[in-house]
Design a protein around this motif. Structure first.
Motif, PDB file in Angstrom:
ATOM      1  N   ILE A  31       0.935  -1.228   0.091  1.00 26.58           N
ATOM      2  CA  ILE A  31      -0.132   0.059  -0.158  1.00 26.58           C
ATOM      3  C   ILE A  31       0.870   1.132  -0.163  1.00 26.58           C
ATOM      4  O   ILE A  31       2.169   1.116   0.470  1.00 26.58           O
ATOM      5  CB  ILE A  31      -0.727   0.053   1.267  1.00 26.58           C
ATOM      6  CG1 ILE A  31      -0.317   0.183   2.440  1.00 26.58           C
ATOM      7  CG2 ILE A  31      -1.912  -1.193   1.330  1.00 26.58           C
ATOM      8  CD1 ILE A  31      -0.934   0.527   3.673  1.00 26.58           C
ATOM      9  N   PRO A  32       0.431   2.408  -0.474  1.00 26.79           N
ATOM     10  CA  PRO A  32       1.078   3.801  -0.153  1.00 26.79           C
ATOM     11  C   PRO A  32       1.128   3.997   1.095  1.00 26.79           C
ATOM     12  O   PRO A  32       0.368   3.540   2.007  1.00 26.79           O
ATOM     13  CB  PRO A  32       0.284   4.558  -1.126  1.00 26.79           C
ATOM     14  CG  PRO A  32      -0.643   3.792  -1.886  1.00 26.79           C
ATOM     15  CD  PRO A  32      -0.733   2.583  -1.293  1.00 26.79           C
ATOM     16  N   ALA A  33       2.304   4.518   1.562  1.00 26.62           N
ATOM     17  CA  ALA A  33       2.608   5.039   3.099  1.00 26.62           C
ATOM     18  C   ALA A  33       1.728   6.381   3.282  1.00 26.62           C
ATOM     19  O   ALA A  33       2.296   7.292   3.469  1.00 26.62           O
ATOM     20  CB  ALA A  33       4.283   5.122   3.074  1.00 26.62           C
ATOM     21  N   LYS A  34       0.307   6.086   3.235  1.00 28.44           N
ATOM     22  CA  LYS A  34      -0.339   7.438   3.431  1.00 28.44           C
ATOM     23  C   LYS A  34      -1.573   6.708   4.606  1.00 28.44           C
ATOM     24  O   LYS A  34      -1.979   5.675   4.428  1.00 28.44           O
ATOM     25  CB  LYS A  34      -1.112   7.648   2.212  1.00 28.44           C
ATOM     26  CG  LYS A  34      -0.105   8.402   1.234  1.00 28.44           C
ATOM     27  CD  LYS A  34      -0.724   9.082  -0.110  1.00 28.44           C
ATOM     28  CE  LYS A  34       0.154   9.670  -0.844  1.00 28.44           C
ATOM     29  NZ  LYS A  34      -0.554  10.263  -1.722  1.00 28.44           N
ATOM     30  N   ALA A  35      -1.854   7.442   5.244  1.00 33.98           N
ATOM     31  CA  ALA A  35      -2.973   7.363   6.381  1.00 33.98           C
ATOM     32  C   ALA A  35      -3.938   6.590   6.068  1.00 33.98           C
ATOM     33  O   ALA A  35      -4.553   5.681   6.607  1.00 33.98           O
ATOM     34  CB  ALA A  35      -3.160   8.425   7.451  1.00 33.98           C
ATOM     35  N   GLU A  36      -4.537   7.154   4.809  1.00 35.63           N
ATOM     36  CA  GLU A  36      -5.756   6.679   4.485  1.00 35.63           C
ATOM     37  C   GLU A  36      -5.974   5.189   3.894  1.00 35.63           C
ATOM     38  O   GLU A  36      -6.796   4.736   3.619  1.00 35.63           O
ATOM     39  CB  GLU A  36      -6.424   7.714   3.447  1.00 35.63           C
ATOM     40  CG  GLU A  36      -5.651   7.822   2.174  1.00 35.63           C
ATOM     41  CD  GLU A  36      -4.681   8.897   2.049  1.00 35.63           C
ATOM     42  OE1 GLU A  36      -4.277   9.388   3.285  1.00 35.63           O
ATOM     43  OE2 GLU A  36      -4.354   9.630   1.047  1.00 35.63           O
ATOM     44  N   TYR A  37      -4.845   4.570   3.644  1.00 37.63           N
ATOM     45  CA  TYR A  37      -4.463   3.176   3.099  1.00 37.63           C
ATOM     46  C   TYR A  37      -4.420   2.056   4.121  1.00 37.63           C
ATOM     47  O   TYR A  37      -4.781   1.066   4.097  1.00 37.63           O
ATOM     48  CB  TYR A  37      -3.349   2.956   2.229  1.00 37.63           C
ATOM     49  CG  TYR A  37      -3.711   3.770   0.883  1.00 37.63           C
ATOM     50  CD1 TYR A  37      -4.256   3.227  -0.095  1.00 37.63           C
ATOM     51  CD2 TYR A  37      -3.220   5.107   0.897  1.00 37.63           C
ATOM     52  CE1 TYR A  37      -4.799   3.862  -1.226  1.00 37.63           C
ATOM     53  CE2 TYR A  37      -3.509   5.719  -0.474  1.00 37.63           C
ATOM     54  CZ  TYR A  37      -4.170   5.040  -1.455  1.00 37.63           C
ATOM     55  OH  TYR A  37      -4.671   5.998  -2.685  1.00 37.63           O
ATOM     56  N   VAL A  38      -4.315   2.583   5.464  1.00 40.22           N
ATOM     57  CA  VAL A  38      -3.898   1.777   6.758  1.00 40.22           C
ATOM     58  C   VAL A  38      -5.352   0.837   7.056  1.00 40.22           C
ATOM     59  O   VAL A  38      -4.997  -0.369   7.284  1.00 40.22           O
ATOM     60  CB  VAL A  38      -3.597   2.487   7.823  1.00 40.22           C
ATOM     61  CG1 VAL A  38      -3.290   1.612   9.243  1.00 40.22           C
ATOM     62  CG2 VAL A  38      -1.967   3.219   7.594  1.00 40.22           C
ATOM     63  N   ASP A  39      -6.392   1.430   6.631  1.00 44.73           N
ATOM     64  CA  ASP A  39      -7.622   0.737   6.841  1.00 44.73           C
ATOM     65  C   ASP A  39      -7.711  -0.667   5.974  1.00 44.73           C
ATOM     66  O   ASP A  39      -8.127  -1.701   6.393  1.00 44.73           O
ATOM     67  CB  ASP A  39      -8.824   1.562   6.588  1.00 44.73           C
ATOM     68  CG  ASP A  39      -9.329   2.486   7.892  1.00 44.73           C
ATOM     69  OD1 ASP A  39      -8.724   2.278   8.855  1.00 44.73           O
ATOM     70  OD2 ASP A  39     -10.005   3.428   7.517  1.00 44.73           O
ATOM     71  N   ILE A  40      -7.094  -0.551   4.975  1.00 42.22           N
ATOM     72  CA  ILE A  40      -6.979  -1.762   3.934  1.00 42.22           C
ATOM     73  C   ILE A  40      -6.322  -2.671   4.585  1.00 42.22           C
ATOM     74  O   ILE A  40      -6.592  -4.055   4.386  1.00 42.22           O
ATOM     75  CB  ILE A  40      -6.407  -1.359   2.875  1.00 42.22           C
ATOM     76  CG1 ILE A  40      -7.377  -0.314   1.856  1.00 42.22           C
ATOM     77  CG2 ILE A  40      -6.077  -2.549   1.722  1.00 42.22           C
ATOM     78  CD1 ILE A  40      -6.573   0.332   0.665  1.00 42.22           C
ATOM     79  N   VAL A  41      -5.231  -2.517   5.325  1.00 40.91           N
ATOM     80  CA  VAL A  41      -4.534  -3.645   6.043  1.00 40.91           C
ATOM     81  C   VAL A  41      -5.138  -4.161   7.118  1.00 40.91           C
ATOM     82  O   VAL A  41      -5.096  -5.351   7.304  1.00 40.91           O
ATOM     83  CB  VAL A  41      -3.000  -2.856   6.619  1.00 40.91           C
ATOM     84  CG1 VAL A  41      -2.221  -3.833   7.395  1.00 40.91           C
ATOM     85  CG2 VAL A  41      -2.322  -2.219   5.310  1.00 40.91           C
TER      86      VAL A  41
END
Length: 146
Positions: free
Chosen positions: A9-19
């Protein structure tokens, strides 16, 4: 060979939910309890958030590679970046000194590492090229220890 799932994932806060969503599905299928899944989600979120906040701060936003490895007795999660590393031993020593302090004496920084150690059965950190945090959680560990 144990089964594994890779996610980048891109190292951006909005992608952490995908993890977190992927982790929920994988840990649920592996047989973890709801409480253990919540512990895993907190620890993995802390590791990913550290990458978002610190690894690529002076560079173009980078990527986070996550590898979920299912093992006979649990799961091993690798969170890796290619950004700036940090002094893990210094951070662990800082966290160790928190045990005798009042809440009002705490300062920001390092609490994520403390939480990862508190919630996981094993935490490893490699800082040779970027940073790799390896979190291990065993199924039913608390029940076995009781």
């Amino acid at each position: 060979m144990n089964p594994f799932i890779n996610l980048t994932i891109p190292a951006k806060a909005e992608y952490v939910d995908i993890v977190r969503l992927a982790l929920f599905g994988i840990a649920n299928k592996a047989g973890f309890s709801f409480e253990d899944i919540e512990d895993l989600k907190v620890a993995v979120t802390e590791a990913c958030t550290n990458v978002v906040l610190h690894a690529y701060s002076n560079q173009q936003p980078g990527m986070i590679d996550i590898r979920f490895e299912l093992e006979d007795r649990g799961i091993c999660i690798h969170i890796k970046d290619e950004g700036s590393s940090f002094e893990y031993e210094h951070a662990v020593n800082k966290v160790a000194s928190l045990h005798d302090k009042a809440l009002s004496e705490l300062t920001p920084g390092g609490l994520g590492i403390f939480m990862m150690h508190a919630l996981m059965d094993k935490v490893e950190v490699r800082t040779d090229k970027g940073t790799e945090v390896i979190l291990t959680k065993l199924i039913g560990r608390k029940e076995e220890m009781a």
